[in-house]
Design an enzyme around this catalytic site. Sequence first.
Site, PDB file in Angstrom:
ATOM      1  N   ARG A  74      11.157  15.570 -12.337  1.00 26.03           N
ATOM      2  CA  ARG A  74      10.399  14.431 -12.109  1.00 26.03           C
ATOM      3  C   ARG A  74       9.766  15.097 -12.160  1.00 26.03           C
ATOM      4  O   ARG A  74       8.119  15.266 -12.161  1.00 26.03           O
ATOM      5  CB  ARG A  74      10.448  14.220 -11.014  1.00 26.03           C
ATOM      6  CG  ARG A  74      12.115  14.085 -10.640  1.00 26.03           C
ATOM      7  CD  ARG A  74      12.426  13.082  -9.789  1.00 26.03           C
ATOM      8  NE  ARG A  74      11.270  11.695  -8.939  1.00 26.03           N
ATOM      9  CZ  ARG A  74      11.375  11.290  -7.825  1.00 26.03           C
ATOM     10  NH1 ARG A  74      11.902  12.339  -6.849  1.00 26.03           N
ATOM     11  NH2 ARG A  74      11.310  10.126  -7.729  1.00 26.03           N
ATOM     12  N   ASP A  93      17.506   3.145  -8.398  1.00 25.22           N
ATOM     13  CA  ASP A  93      17.444   3.342  -7.113  1.00 25.22           C
ATOM     14  C   ASP A  93      18.232   2.673  -6.430  1.00 25.22           C
ATOM     15  O   ASP A  93      19.041   2.902  -4.939  1.00 25.22           O
ATOM     16  CB  ASP A  93      16.358   3.135  -5.509  1.00 25.22           C
ATOM     17  CG  ASP A  93      14.901   4.377  -6.193  1.00 25.22           C
ATOM     18  OD1 ASP A  93      15.416   5.151  -7.145  1.00 25.22           O
ATOM     19  OD2 ASP A  93      13.912   3.872  -6.498  1.00 25.22           O
ATOM     20  N   LYS A 112       9.249   1.102   1.083  1.00 22.35           N
ATOM     21  CA  LYS A 112       8.501   2.908   1.478  1.00 22.35           C
ATOM     22  C   LYS A 112       7.725   2.999  -0.274  1.00 22.35           C
ATOM     23  O   LYS A 112       6.554   3.497   0.141  1.00 22.35           O
ATOM     24  CB  LYS A 112       9.945   3.493   1.010  1.00 22.35           C
ATOM     25  CG  LYS A 112       9.439   5.013   0.575  1.00 22.35           C
ATOM     26  CD  LYS A 112      10.725   5.635   0.464  1.00 22.35           C
ATOM     27  CE  LYS A 112      11.216   5.491  -0.536  1.00 22.35           C
ATOM     28  NZ  LYS A 112      10.555   6.911  -1.561  1.00 22.35           N
ATOM     29  N   ASN A 113       7.838   1.980  -1.490  1.00 27.30           N
ATOM     30  CA  ASN A 113       7.703   2.877  -2.836  1.00 27.30           C
ATOM     31  C   ASN A 113       6.191   2.375  -2.793  1.00 27.30           C
ATOM     32  O   ASN A 113       5.598   2.989  -3.642  1.00 27.30           O
ATOM     33  CB  ASN A 113       8.031   2.499  -3.779  1.00 27.30           C
ATOM     34  CG  ASN A 113       9.512   4.115  -3.280  1.00 27.30           C
ATOM     35  OD1 ASN A 113       9.073   4.903  -2.705  1.00 27.30           O
ATOM     36  ND2 ASN A 113      10.428   3.872  -4.712  1.00 27.30           N
ATOM     37  N   CYS A 124      13.128  14.288  -3.209  1.00 24.07           N
ATOM     38  CA  CYS A 124      14.688  14.336  -4.085  1.00 24.07           C
ATOM     39  C   CYS A 124      14.320  14.885  -4.593  1.00 24.07           C
ATOM     40  O   CYS A 124      13.433  13.986  -6.197  1.00 24.07           O
ATOM     41  CB  CYS A 124      15.087  12.465  -3.788  1.00 24.07           C
ATOM     42  SG  CYS A 124      15.314  11.749  -2.677  1.00 24.07           S
ATOM     43  N   ARG A 137      13.944   9.890   5.997  1.00 23.12           N
ATOM     44  CA  ARG A 137      13.243   9.066   4.389  1.00 23.12           C
ATOM     45  C   ARG A 137      12.824   8.529   4.080  1.00 23.12           C
ATOM     46  O   ARG A 137      11.457   7.382   3.496  1.00 23.12           O
ATOM     47  CB  ARG A 137      13.124  10.040   3.036  1.00 23.12           C
ATOM     48  CG  ARG A 137      12.596  11.273   2.776  1.00 23.12           C
ATOM     49  CD  ARG A 137      12.709  11.719   1.633  1.00 23.12           C
ATOM     50  NE  ARG A 137      12.244  13.168   1.737  1.00 23.12           N
ATOM     51  CZ  ARG A 137      12.718  14.327   0.726  1.00 23.12           C
ATOM     52  NH1 ARG A 137      13.130  14.004  -0.709  1.00 23.12           N
ATOM     53  NH2 ARG A 137      12.035  15.246   0.798  1.00 23.12           N
TER      54      ARG A 137
HETATM   55  N1  EPU Z   1       8.970  10.292 -16.703  1.00 28.73           N
HETATM   56  C1  EPU Z   1       7.579  10.975 -17.404  1.00 28.73           C
HETATM   57  N2  EPU Z   1       6.901  11.535 -17.550  1.00 28.73           N
HETATM   58  C2  EPU Z   1       5.695  11.717 -15.936  1.00 28.73           C
HETATM   59  C3  EPU Z   1       7.004  10.270 -15.605  1.00 28.73           C
HETATM   60  C4  EPU Z   1       7.743  10.213 -15.742  1.00 28.73           C
HETATM   61  O1  EPU Z   1       8.382  11.716 -17.936  1.00 28.73           O
HETATM   62  O2  EPU Z   1       4.501  11.886 -16.103  1.00 28.73           O
HETATM   63  C5  EPU Z   1       9.965   9.454 -16.809  1.00 28.73           C
HETATM   64  C6  EPU Z   1      10.862  10.154 -15.523  1.00 28.73           C
HETATM   65  O3  EPU Z   1      11.427  11.175 -15.409  1.00 28.73           O
HETATM   66  C7  EPU Z   1      11.983   9.758 -16.068  1.00 28.73           C
HETATM   67  C8  EPU Z   1      10.955   8.173 -15.471  1.00 28.73           C
HETATM   68  O4  EPU Z   1       9.750   8.308 -16.910  1.00 28.73           O
HETATM   69  O5  EPU Z   1      12.795   9.246 -16.298  1.00 28.73           O
HETATM   70  C9  EPU Z   1      10.798   7.203 -14.576  1.00 28.73           C
HETATM   71  O6  EPU Z   1       9.904   8.172 -13.503  1.00 28.73           O
HETATM   72  P1  EPU Z   1       8.857   7.159 -12.886  1.00 28.73           P
HETATM   73  O7  EPU Z   1       7.684   8.163 -12.817  1.00 28.73           O
HETATM   74  O8  EPU Z   1       9.116   5.810 -12.434  1.00 28.73           O
HETATM   75  O9  EPU Z   1       9.591   7.601 -11.729  1.00 28.73           O
HETATM   76  P2  EPU Z   1       8.509   8.164  -9.539  1.00 28.73           P
HETATM   77  O10 EPU Z   1       7.657   7.331  -9.475  1.00 28.73           O
HETATM   78  O11 EPU Z   1       8.654   9.473  -9.807  1.00 28.73           O
HETATM   79  C10 EPU Z   1       9.796   6.174  -8.666  1.00 28.73           C
HETATM   80  C11 EPU Z   1       9.460   6.385  -7.271  1.00 28.73           C
HETATM   81  C12 EPU Z   1      11.136   6.745  -6.880  1.00 28.73           C
HETATM   82  C13 EPU Z   1      12.252   6.080  -8.043  1.00 28.73           C
HETATM   83  C14 EPU Z   1      11.418   6.034  -9.592  1.00 28.73           C
HETATM   84  C15 EPU Z   1      11.830   5.489 -10.218  1.00 28.73           C
HETATM   85  C16 EPU Z   1       8.004   6.443  -5.464  1.00 28.73           C
HETATM   86  C17 EPU Z   1       7.764   7.211  -4.935  1.00 28.73           C
HETATM   87  N3  EPU Z   1       9.193   7.049  -6.221  1.00 28.73           N
HETATM   88  O12 EPU Z   1       9.294   7.665  -9.005  1.00 28.73           O
HETATM   89  O13 EPU Z   1      12.066   6.383  -5.425  1.00 28.73           O
HETATM   90  O14 EPU Z   1      13.886   6.154  -8.421  1.00 28.73           O
HETATM   91  O15 EPU Z   1       9.689   5.577  -9.964  1.00 28.73           O
HETATM   92  O16 EPU Z   1      11.928   3.674 -10.674  1.00 28.73           O
HETATM   93  O17 EPU Z   1       7.825   5.464  -5.954  1.00 28.73           O
HETATM   94  C18 EPU Z   1      13.686   6.480  -4.135  1.00 28.73           C
HETATM   95  O18 EPU Z   1      12.973   5.591  -3.725  1.00 28.73           O
HETATM   96  O19 EPU Z   1      14.464   7.211  -3.624  1.00 28.73           O
HETATM   97  C19 EPU Z   1      13.109   7.344  -5.653  1.00 28.73           C
HETATM   98  C20 EPU Z   1      13.735   8.231  -5.986  1.00 28.73           C
END
Ligand code: EPU
Length: 423
Positions: free
Chosen positions: A122, A307, A22-23, A117, A402
């Site tokens: 986030r 995750d 998915k991701n 979610c 999802r």
């Molecule tokens: N963070 C910041 N600032 C940013 C971005 C992130 O402070 O600009 C912090 C977040 O708050 C968090 C950490 O950095 O504490 C990691 O966040 P990340 O940006 O890696 O998460 P994301 O890209 O929003 C993706 C996956 C999530 C998964 C996370 C962590 C996708 C679409 N989503 O989210 O997947 O939990 O990486 O591995 O790729 C899921 O599949 O259920 C899911 C939630």
Amino acid sequence: MAKYEIIGGTPLSGEVVISGAKNAVVAILPATLLVPGKCRIENVPDISDVRILLDIMRSMGASVEWAEPGVVEIDCTDVPYGEPNPELVRKMRASYYLLGAQLGRYGRSHVALPGGCAFAARPIDQHIKGFGLLGADVEETEEYVAMEPGPDGLHGQRISLDVVSVGATANIMLAACLIEGQTIIENAAKEPHIVDLANFLNTMGARISGAGTDTIKIRGVKQLHGGTYAAIPDQIEAGTYMAAAVATGGNVLVQNVIPKHMECITTRLREMGAKITEFDDAIRVQATRPLRRITVKTMPYPGFPTDMQAQICVCMVLATGTSRLTESVYETRFFGYCSELENMGAKIKVEGKTASVVGIGDRKLRGTTVHAKDLRAGAALIIAGLAAEGTTYVKNIHYVERGYERIIEKLTKLGAQIKRIEE
Ligand code: EPU
């Protein structure tokens, strides 16, 4: 509203084939906006996040077709610049990749803030920081992010992320592919789906090196071109079935996996007492209770994935002794499911970033009605229901849908008694 009805108590047994990640796919599909020409993407899971994203891309003017099950052909050659439908954008998280893709393709962007979610705050400040360093003038409101080229135009840049972020790393890669000069991302995320996005972009003509390490270099090129690419298997879907096998004391061959991607999960399940055998592209998981207690701390890849936090927690609930589970990516993630597991008989004490999970040993969880509050929490409640005695109803299953392709069909094939019921 639909719900799942699960009659628990049957050990899972048989084979399950894992779908595309998915991701990875939710980053690759927006990336096709950078490509003048047809992209054929294989191993695309038919899940609601992918369907929403394809609807967004169609509404932007892309030609999108499911060529066959699991294969999407997408051509963004004639997509004009414009704001993607905000209502659709707000339905999912990964729509934020349209920011990087639009900036790369058109030199500007206007996209509503994403949904998805909501298990934690986030922020996307690191994405914004990256775009700003690439030379964009960024306007961020409570509703949207808009970008125009700044006074010096867009240019490659060294960007050091303050936190390891999957989304920011991918978004900067997307933006930088077609921007003149070299961009270097330091403290980059190393997740398999980051490598997959880089491999996709390189297949289409980009020059990205270092993906999978904490320093990624992107040399801007003038143009990408169409091509064919197969996404990697889903690490978290595979981990979820592995955890389900362990929780039910089953014997499951999990097929279409990259065992290397699974190591962080495999290690922990072995510590719990599961017997795990690795093959080239499959993993067999065999377990009998009682399971042993373990200590897990979630970390960015190659650490134990956040995750998988909720799914491993269910295994801990079914172990003997007190396990400790520390969340270091999204502190508030426990609140999505711990109280629901407690309604089924689990004992979990959350203090800050750490949950102490008191295992129930030889006893069983009991079926009841529980509510999924996010995707992975929903997956964990299904696992708990499969291991419980009696009937469990899991509500809010749109979260699960999802991210898990044909979950009922796959679990049924493994012998689970699970049905989707329309209410
Ligand atoms: N963070 C910041 N600032 C940013 C971005 C992130 O402070 O600009 C912090 C977040 O708050 C968090 C950490 O950095 O504490 C990691 O966040 P990340 O940006 O890696 O998460 P994301 O890209 O929003 C993706 C996956 C999530 C998964 C996370 C962590 C996708 C679409 N989503 O989210 O997947 O939990 O990486 O591995 O790729 C899921 O599949 O259920 C899911 C939630």
